[in-house]
Design a protein around this motif. Structure first.
Motif, PDB file in Angstrom:
ATOM      1  N   ALA A  41      37.391  45.912  52.486  1.00 36.03           N
ATOM      2  CA  ALA A  41      36.882  44.925  53.446  1.00 36.03           C
ATOM      3  C   ALA A  41      36.362  43.692  52.703  1.00 36.03           C
ATOM      4  N   MET A  42      35.720  43.915  51.550  1.00 36.44           N
ATOM      5  CA  MET A  42      35.225  42.774  50.768  1.00 36.44           C
ATOM      6  C   MET A  42      36.391  41.910  50.279  1.00 36.44           C
ATOM      7  N   LEU A  43      37.414  42.569  49.745  1.00 37.15           N
ATOM      8  CA  LEU A  43      38.554  41.804  49.223  1.00 37.15           C
ATOM      9  C   LEU A  43      39.316  41.126  50.353  1.00 37.15           C
ATOM     10  N   ALA A  44      39.356  41.777  51.516  1.00 33.61           N
ATOM     11  CA  ALA A  44      40.034  41.169  52.669  1.00 33.61           C
ATOM     12  C   ALA A  44      39.263  39.946  53.164  1.00 33.61           C
ATOM     13  N   ALA A  45      37.950  39.979  53.024  1.00 35.07           N
ATOM     14  CA  ALA A  45      37.146  38.817  53.439  1.00 35.07           C
ATOM     15  C   ALA A  45      37.286  37.672  52.440  1.00 35.07           C
ATOM     16  N   LEU A  46      37.526  38.017  51.187  1.00 35.44           N
ATOM     17  CA  LEU A  46      37.695  36.994  50.144  1.00 35.44           C
ATOM     18  C   LEU A  46      39.064  36.302  50.248  1.00 35.44           C
ATOM     19  N   ALA A  47      40.071  37.060  50.667  1.00 37.00           N
ATOM     20  CA  ALA A  47      41.460  36.571  50.620  1.00 37.00           C
ATOM     21  C   ALA A  47      41.657  35.221  51.322  1.00 37.00           C
ATOM     22  N   PRO A  48      41.118  35.014  52.545  1.00 32.64           N
ATOM     23  CA  PRO A  48      41.341  33.710  53.180  1.00 32.64           C
ATOM     24  C   PRO A  48      40.704  32.543  52.414  1.00 32.64           C
ATOM     25  N   TYR A  49      39.595  32.784  51.734  1.00 31.87           N
ATOM     26  CA  TYR A  49      39.019  31.730  50.883  1.00 31.87           C
ATOM     27  C   TYR A  49      40.002  31.389  49.768  1.00 31.87           C
ATOM     28  N   GLN A  50      40.520  32.452  49.123  1.00 30.76           N
ATOM     29  CA  GLN A  50      41.422  32.221  47.985  1.00 30.76           C
ATOM     30  C   GLN A  50      42.712  31.528  48.430  1.00 30.76           C
ATOM     31  N   ARG A  51      43.240  32.001  49.572  1.00 29.43           N
ATOM     32  CA  ARG A  51      44.483  31.441  50.100  1.00 29.43           C
ATOM     33  C   ARG A  51      44.317  29.949  50.388  1.00 29.43           C
ATOM     34  N   ALA A  52      43.216  29.623  51.059  1.00 28.29           N
ATOM     35  CA  ALA A  52      43.025  28.230  51.498  1.00 28.29           C
ATOM     36  C   ALA A  52      42.841  27.286  50.313  1.00 28.29           C
ATOM     37  N   LEU A  53      42.377  27.812  49.180  1.00 27.07           N
ATOM     38  CA  LEU A  53      42.056  26.940  48.038  1.00 27.07           C
ATOM     39  C   LEU A  53      43.143  26.947  46.964  1.00 27.07           C
ATOM     40  N   GLN A  54      44.139  27.809  47.177  1.00 36.36           N
ATOM     41  CA  GLN A  54      45.231  27.926  46.212  1.00 36.36           C
ATOM     42  C   GLN A  54      45.861  26.566  45.928  1.00 36.36           C
ATOM     43  N   GLY A  55      46.196  26.324  44.668  1.00 42.57           N
ATOM     44  CA  GLY A  55      46.939  25.113  44.352  1.00 42.57           C
ATOM     45  C   GLY A  55      46.063  23.905  44.089  1.00 42.57           C
ATOM     46  N   ARG A  56      44.748  24.080  44.152  1.00 45.33           N
ATOM     47  CA  ARG A  56      43.893  22.963  43.733  1.00 45.33           C
ATOM     48  C   ARG A  56      42.734  23.519  42.924  1.00 45.33           C
ATOM     49  N   PRO A  57      42.139  22.678  42.056  1.00 42.45           N
ATOM     50  CA  PRO A  57      41.031  23.194  41.255  1.00 42.45           C
ATOM     51  C   PRO A  57      39.907  23.670  42.158  1.00 42.45           C
ATOM     52  N   HIS A  58      39.492  24.917  41.973  1.00 42.20           N
ATOM     53  CA  HIS A  58      38.445  25.447  42.848  1.00 42.20           C
ATOM     54  C   HIS A  58      37.727  26.599  42.169  1.00 42.20           C
ATOM     55  N   LEU A  59      36.558  26.935  42.711  1.00 40.86           N
ATOM     56  CA  LEU A  59      35.847  28.130  42.272  1.00 40.86           C
ATOM     57  C   LEU A  59      35.075  28.681  43.463  1.00 40.86           C
ATOM     58  N   ILE A  60      35.270  29.979  43.716  1.00 40.14           N
ATOM     59  CA  ILE A  60      34.518  30.648  44.772  1.00 40.14           C
ATOM     60  C   ILE A  60      33.389  31.419  44.091  1.00 40.14           C
ATOM     61  N   CYS A  61      32.165  31.002  44.358  1.00 46.93           N
ATOM     62  CA  CYS A  61      31.011  31.622  43.727  1.00 46.93           C
ATOM     63  C   CYS A  61      30.318  32.520  44.746  1.00 46.93           C
ATOM     64  N   TYR A  62      30.530  33.825  44.614  1.00 43.53           N
ATOM     65  CA  TYR A  62      29.908  34.772  45.544  1.00 43.53           C
ATOM     66  C   TYR A  62      28.378  34.680  45.409  1.00 43.53           C
ATOM     67  N   ALA A  63      27.690  34.537  46.537  1.00 45.03           N
ATOM     68  CA  ALA A  63      26.223  34.414  46.527  1.00 45.03           C
ATOM     69  C   ALA A  63      25.601  35.794  46.357  1.00 45.03           C
ATOM     70  N   VAL A  64      25.101  36.032  45.160  1.00 47.72           N
ATOM     71  CA  VAL A  64      24.667  37.365  44.746  1.00 47.72           C
ATOM     72  C   VAL A  64      23.569  37.932  45.658  1.00 47.72           C
ATOM     73  N   LYS A  65      22.700  37.070  46.192  1.00 49.39           N
ATOM     74  CA  LYS A  65      21.569  37.604  46.955  1.00 49.39           C
ATOM     75  C   LYS A  65      21.993  38.325  48.231  1.00 49.39           C
ATOM     76  N   ALA A  66      23.225  38.107  48.692  1.00 51.53           N
ATOM     77  CA  ALA A  66      23.669  38.801  49.901  1.00 51.53           C
ATOM     78  C   ALA A  66      23.787  40.311  49.669  1.00 51.53           C
ATOM     79  N   ASN A  67      24.307  40.674  48.511  1.00 54.25           N
ATOM     80  CA  ASN A  67      24.430  42.094  48.144  1.00 54.25           C
ATOM     81  C   ASN A  67      24.674  42.124  46.644  1.00 54.25           C
ATOM     82  N   SER A  68      23.681  42.564  45.881  1.00 58.18           N
ATOM     83  CA  SER A  68      23.730  42.372  44.436  1.00 58.18           C
ATOM     84  C   SER A  68      24.040  43.656  43.670  1.00 58.18           C
ATOM     85  N   ASN A  69      24.506  44.695  44.369  1.00 58.24           N
ATOM     86  CA  ASN A  69      24.862  45.921  43.651  1.00 58.24           C
ATOM     87  C   ASN A  69      25.916  45.614  42.578  1.00 58.24           C
TER      88      ASN A  69
END
Ligand SMILES: *Cc1c(COP(=O)(O)O)cnc(C)c1O
Length: 421
Positions: A41-69
């Motif tokens: 479920a986590m990777l499925a939630a990440l996928a649309p971010y990655q897809r939308a940003l593909q092909g341009r310089p980008h970085l997705i920084c997961y906000a650790v405070k949401a769940n820091s395990n």
């Protein structure tokens, strides 16, 4: 019975499963209360971010405070993410999980000198600085170490994200960020400081945002600033648009991440900023609906005015209902066909604010295992030891596989740092 927002949860017969794992069985094996997360479920939630940003310089920084395990951080590190941290403790977690310091942005309104030094020595990508005072101290600390701090100023675009006041951060009255009309002067100052290198600009306007429009408004305000700052001779490399995208707890219909990003990128391109690295800092939208909190029913207390379903999880385990009056779905992991009543689902903590759900229609018996849904974000990370309650264990599920990713806290651990006089 519907399961809001959780595509990896399903009913098989009368039993609730997360991926291929029967949730009631996990409580039998690992005890209660128990946080359980779906890796897919986590990777499925990440996928649309990655897809939308593909092909341009980008970085997705997961906000650790949401769940820091550590296993959650490991999952995102392996998927190529960077991290948004708000303390040296979170930095240590990212490094322990195999994350790359060069992909870390350090946010927060109150960084200490020691935290600045640790982040500088680790080599973080960027400090998201929130005031002139912080800028001056950061420059001193960096220069003292013979290092340069890469910075972005967190600007406050003064837009209303239309969310709960406690999680709204982009309005003038909030403690966060540099005021819009101070931003240019602050950038000018930053450019003169010996220990500082300006690399970007950022904003983060709130959390649980369910509309595109506040993002678009904030972006326009940020781009106006970028143009003014660059006209003043200070170069801005990256645009960091923060996190905040909402999830479905009940019937909210937030935009999908790829749709949101497509609209933001269209504006960035239309205004001629398409060459810049674009960053996001999503937290809740990556993990919120990937997790549940399981809790065993201790006692049923039927009363004249209210029926109370007393469970073994409490506000110390899951603070969102007590803190924000948040509504989170609650279901019995083993559906019963009869005896539905209206219950307040409450914990054992000695506070009237200690409830997980009010006026919930549930068919339930003592000993049943309830699942509080959408509990993957701001659940375990906000847990405390109030009432000397050890924090819950956590389990990660992937397909049919399960791992205990955090052992249950013991009372020995709780008192280990205390001393008799
Ligand atoms: C909390 C926070 C985030 C993440 O917010 P979500 O609503 O969980 O996406 C991102 N950036 C900053 C600076 C934050 O404080």
């Amino acid at each position: 019975m519907t399961l809001p927002g959780s595509p990896f949860l399903s009913w098989r017969g009368q039993e609730l499963f997360l991926e291929n794992v029967k949730l009631a069985d996990l409580v039998r094996q690992h005890g209660s209360p128990l946080y359980v997360y779906s890796r897919r479920a986590m990777l499925a939630a990440l996928a649309p971010y990655q897809r939308a940003l593909q092909g341009r310089p980008h970085l997705i920084c997961y906000a650790v405070k949401a769940n820091s395990n550590l296993a959650v951080l490991q999952t995102f590190a392996q998927a190529g993410c960077g991290f948004d941290i708000v303390s040296a403790g979170e930095l240590a977690r990212v490094l322990a999980a195999g994350g790359d310091a060069a992909k870390v942005v350090f946010s927060g309104v109150g960084k200490t000198r020691s935290e600045m030094a640790q982040a500088l020595q680790a080599g973080v990508k960027c400090f998201n600085v929130e005031s002139t005072a912080e800028l001056e101290v950061l420059s001193q600390v960096a220069a003292g170490l013979g290092l340069t701090a890469r910075v972005s100023l967190r600007v406050n675009p003064d837009v209303d994200a239309g969310t709960h006041p406690y999680i709204s951060t982009g309005l003038k009255g909030n403690k966060f960020g540099v005021a819009h009309d101070q931003a240019l002067a602050t950038y000018r100052r930053a450019a003169t400081l010996p220990g500082i290198q300006v690399v970007g600009i950022d904003c983060h306007i709130g959390s649980q945002i369910t509309d595109v429009s506040p993002y678009l408004d904030a972006l326009d305000r940020v781009l106006d600033l970028v143009e003014a700052i660059e006209a003043a001779g200070v170069t801005i490399h990256h645009l960091d648009l923060g996190g905040g995208l909402g999830i479905t707890y009940t019937d909210e219909q937030p935009p999908k991440a790829d749709e949101l990003i497509a609209q933001l990128l269209a504006k960035i391109d239309a205004r001629g900023h398409g060459q810049r690295e674009v960053m996001f800092e999503p937290g809740r939208s990556l993990v919120g609906n990937a997790g549940v909190l399981l809790t065993e029913v201790l006692f049923l207390k039927e009363g004249e005015q209210k029926n109370f379903c007393v469970v073994d999880a409490a506000m110390n385990d899951l603070m969102r209902p007590a803190l924000y009056e948040a509504w989170m779905g609650i279901v019995n992991t083993q559906q019963r066909s009869d005896g539905t009543l209206t219950w307040d689902v409450v914990g054992p903590v000695c506070e009237s604010g200690d409830w997980l759900g009010r006026d919930r229609s549930l068919a339930v018996q003592a000993g049943d295992v309830l699942a509080v849904l959408s509990a993957g974000a701001y659940g375990m990370t906000m847990a405390s030891n109030y009432n000397t309650r050890g924090r819950a264990a956590e389990v990660m599920v992937d397909g049919s596989q399960t791992w205990v990713i955090r052992e249950r806290e013991t009372v020995e651990q709780l008192i280990a740092n205390e001393r008799l006089i």
